[in-house]
Design an enzyme around this catalytic site. Structure first.
Site, PDB file in Angstrom:
ATOM      1  N   GLY A 220      -4.909  10.641  -5.568  1.00  0.00           N
ATOM      2  CA  GLY A 220      -6.012   9.546  -5.522  1.00  0.00           C
ATOM      3  C   GLY A 220      -5.369   8.501  -4.590  1.00  0.00           C
ATOM      4  O   GLY A 220      -4.360   8.744  -3.813  1.00  0.00           O
TER       5      GLY A 220
ATOM      6  N   MET B  75      -3.915   4.526  -3.059  1.00  0.00           N
ATOM      7  CA  MET B  75      -2.957   3.636  -3.607  1.00  0.00           C
ATOM      8  C   MET B  75      -3.526   2.836  -4.640  1.00  0.00           C
ATOM      9  O   MET B  75      -4.825   2.584  -4.641  1.00  0.00           O
ATOM     10  CB  MET B  75      -2.464   2.869  -2.639  1.00  0.00           C
ATOM     11  CG  MET B  75      -1.199   3.559  -1.879  1.00  0.00           C
ATOM     12  SD  MET B  75      -0.692   2.451  -0.329  1.00  0.00           S
ATOM     13  CE  MET B  75       0.283   1.191  -1.228  1.00  0.00           C
TER      14      MET B  75
ATOM     15  N   GLY C 281      -3.131   4.340 -10.342  1.00  0.00           N
ATOM     16  CA  GLY C 281      -2.528   4.602 -11.247  1.00  0.00           C
ATOM     17  C   GLY C 281      -1.992   5.947 -11.349  1.00  0.00           C
ATOM     18  O   GLY C 281      -1.559   6.568 -12.362  1.00  0.00           O
TER      19      GLY C 281
ATOM     20  N   ASP D 266       6.939  12.224  -7.404  1.00  0.00           N
ATOM     21  CA  ASP D 266       5.914  10.730  -6.979  1.00  0.00           C
ATOM     22  C   ASP D 266       6.008  10.912  -5.431  1.00  0.00           C
ATOM     23  O   ASP D 266       7.049  11.373  -4.708  1.00  0.00           O
ATOM     24  CB  ASP D 266       6.569   9.503  -7.544  1.00  0.00           C
ATOM     25  CG  ASP D 266       5.315   8.661  -7.649  1.00  0.00           C
ATOM     26  OD1 ASP D 266       4.228   8.968  -7.403  1.00  0.00           O
ATOM     27  OD2 ASP D 266       5.709   7.451  -7.694  1.00  0.00           O
ATOM     28  N   GLU D 267       5.013  10.301  -4.846  1.00  0.00           N
ATOM     29  CA  GLU D 267       4.825  10.529  -3.426  1.00  0.00           C
ATOM     30  C   GLU D 267       4.948  11.819  -2.788  1.00  0.00           C
ATOM     31  O   GLU D 267       5.494  12.040  -1.811  1.00  0.00           O
ATOM     32  CB  GLU D 267       5.783   9.464  -2.920  1.00  0.00           C
ATOM     33  CG  GLU D 267       5.653   7.987  -3.338  1.00  0.00           C
ATOM     34  CD  GLU D 267       4.400   7.144  -2.848  1.00  0.00           C
ATOM     35  OE1 GLU D 267       3.469   7.707  -2.225  1.00  0.00           O
ATOM     36  OE2 GLU D 267       4.224   6.030  -3.522  1.00  0.00           O
ATOM     37  N   ALA D 268       4.155  12.811  -3.687  1.00  0.00           N
ATOM     38  CA  ALA D 268       4.503  14.275  -3.115  1.00  0.00           C
ATOM     39  C   ALA D 268       4.267  14.458  -1.408  1.00  0.00           C
ATOM     40  O   ALA D 268       4.410  15.480  -0.969  1.00  0.00           O
ATOM     41  CB  ALA D 268       3.696  15.149  -4.096  1.00  0.00           C
TER      42      ALA D 268
ATOM     43  N   CYS E 214     -12.298  -0.990  -6.052  1.00  0.00           N
ATOM     44  CA  CYS E 214     -12.495  -1.669  -4.837  1.00  0.00           C
ATOM     45  C   CYS E 214     -12.079  -3.216  -4.626  1.00  0.00           C
ATOM     46  O   CYS E 214     -12.711  -3.867  -5.476  1.00  0.00           O
ATOM     47  CB  CYS E 214     -13.981  -1.394  -4.185  1.00  0.00           C
ATOM     48  SG  CYS E 214     -14.003  -2.030  -2.777  1.00  0.00           S
TER      49      CYS E 214
ATOM     50  N   CYS F 238     -13.596   1.206  -1.854  1.00  0.00           N
ATOM     51  CA  CYS F 238     -14.709   2.270  -2.085  1.00  0.00           C
ATOM     52  C   CYS F 238     -15.206   2.980  -0.849  1.00  0.00           C
ATOM     53  O   CYS F 238     -14.941   2.453   0.129  1.00  0.00           O
ATOM     54  CB  CYS F 238     -15.985   1.609  -2.968  1.00  0.00           C
ATOM     55  SG  CYS F 238     -16.883   0.825  -2.048  1.00  0.00           S
TER      56      CYS F 238
HETATM   57  P1  ADP Z   1      -0.356   4.531  -7.427  1.00  0.00           P
HETATM   58  O1  ADP Z   1       0.870   5.192  -7.950  1.00  0.00           O
HETATM   59  O2  ADP Z   1      -1.716   5.219  -7.512  1.00  0.00           O
HETATM   60  O3  ADP Z   1      -0.167   3.638  -6.308  1.00  0.00           O
HETATM   61  P2  ADP Z   1       0.332   2.652  -9.719  1.00  0.00           P
HETATM   62  O4  ADP Z   1       0.467   3.558 -10.834  1.00  0.00           O
HETATM   63  O5  ADP Z   1       1.728   2.310  -9.094  1.00  0.00           O
HETATM   64  O6  ADP Z   1      -0.903   3.097  -8.733  1.00  0.00           O
HETATM   65  O7  ADP Z   1      -0.448   1.064 -10.345  1.00  0.00           O
HETATM   66  C1  ADP Z   1      -1.588   1.329 -11.024  1.00  0.00           C
HETATM   67  C2  ADP Z   1      -1.777  -0.282 -11.328  1.00  0.00           C
HETATM   68  O8  ADP Z   1      -1.883  -0.991 -10.351  1.00  0.00           O
HETATM   69  C3  ADP Z   1      -2.875  -0.401 -12.241  1.00  0.00           C
HETATM   70  O9  ADP Z   1      -2.703  -0.124 -13.661  1.00  0.00           O
HETATM   71  C4  ADP Z   1      -3.256  -2.104 -11.919  1.00  0.00           C
HETATM   72  O10 ADP Z   1      -2.276  -2.669 -12.902  1.00  0.00           O
HETATM   73  C5  ADP Z   1      -2.719  -2.255 -10.763  1.00  0.00           C
HETATM   74  N1  ADP Z   1      -3.599  -2.489  -9.449  1.00  0.00           N
HETATM   75  C6  ADP Z   1      -3.503  -3.245  -8.615  1.00  0.00           C
HETATM   76  N2  ADP Z   1      -4.464  -3.156  -7.698  1.00  0.00           N
HETATM   77  C7  ADP Z   1      -5.296  -2.247  -8.367  1.00  0.00           C
HETATM   78  C8  ADP Z   1      -6.928  -1.795  -7.800  1.00  0.00           C
HETATM   79  N3  ADP Z   1      -7.352  -2.337  -6.611  1.00  0.00           N
HETATM   80  N4  ADP Z   1      -7.203  -0.990  -8.511  1.00  0.00           N
HETATM   81  C9  ADP Z   1      -6.798  -0.705  -9.960  1.00  0.00           C
HETATM   82  N5  ADP Z   1      -5.467  -0.882 -10.026  1.00  0.00           N
HETATM   83  C10 ADP Z   1      -5.065  -1.865  -9.539  1.00  0.00           C
HETATM   84 ZN    ZN Z   2     -16.479  -1.533  -2.408  1.00  0.00          ZN
END
Ligand code: ADP
Ligand code: ZN
Length: 207
Positions: free
Chosen positions: A16, A18, A21, A89-91, A146, A178
């Protein structure tokens, strides 16, 4: 989750944009494996020096110890044969070799869990994630929120101008968007704004 009998391996992919989650979900699955007393090894590519050299840290501050590797080949040299669960992570930064390595590890009977960006800052498939999705046994696509309108977000919007595929950073450099609010051609938009501003400036001088 453990949907196999005996010691059959498999591949899980969490992908997904950045902030969606992915790291949180990866850490949650790895923690549960540790609770089940399985031997777990976690890797992240050295390119991601965002927060820590020896830990994966989510944007919500979940953490798990990890080892750095510059690519899949280096990662392979660090894998203990006794390891039962391999997390990455970051595969998307592990290189083309990640696909073959994931398949070989699964064929050896290991559970392989990979998290990574499925698309880049222009919305293009981020290799080798499409290939990893193709060889996976189980896939989860995560969505962020978004930052413009609050809808579910599948895109990673780059907020700084660069034509490089890899610009490492987080808050302030990227945000989730989005489909409607995503502006992949930020550079073009900025150029248009600059030339419009310049044209206005010239107009002002004429007056
Ligand atoms: P990823 O690894 O996909 O970059 P992380 O697991 O590091 O995501 O972080 C997810 C967390 O980031 C969410 O649980 C929330 O606390 C925080 N967050 C910050 N900005 C957003 C956003 N725009 N949408 C959803 N979560 C966000
Ligand atoms: Zn949007």
């Amino acid at each position: 989750m453990n949907f196999t009998k005996g010691n059959m391996g498999w591949i899980e992919v969490v992908c997904g944009p950045m902030f969606s989650g992915k790291s949180e979900e990866l850490i949650r699955r790895l923690r549960r494996a540790e609770i089940a007393r399985q031997r777990v090894q976690v890797f992240k590519p050295c390119v991601d020096r965002r927060y820590s050299e020896d830990q994966i840290i989510s944007h919500s501050d979940f953490k798990i110890a990890s080892m750095g590797a510059k690519d899949a080949a280096e990662m392979e040299t660090l894998i203990d044969p006794r390891t039962e669960v391999v997390g990455v992570d970051e595969a998307q930064f592990m290189g083309e070799g990640m696909v073959d390595l994931a398949v070989r590890l699964a064929d050896m009977g290991k559970r392989v869990i990979l998290a990574g960006l499925d698309t880049d800052y222009l919305g293009r498939p981020f290799h080798p994630m499409p290939e990893l999705l193709a060889v996976a046994d189980e896939i989860q696509k995560t969505l962020a929120i978004c930052m413009q309108c609050g809808n579910p977000a599948k895109h990673t919007q780059r907020l700084v101008q660069s034509n490089e595929l890899v610009v490492v950073g987080a808050a302030g450099m990227y945000e989730a968007r989005c489909r409607r609010c995503f502006e992949p051609n930020l550079d073009n938009l900025q150029k248009q704004k600059d030339s419009a501003a310049a044209a206005m400036g010239r107009g002002a001088i004429k007056q």
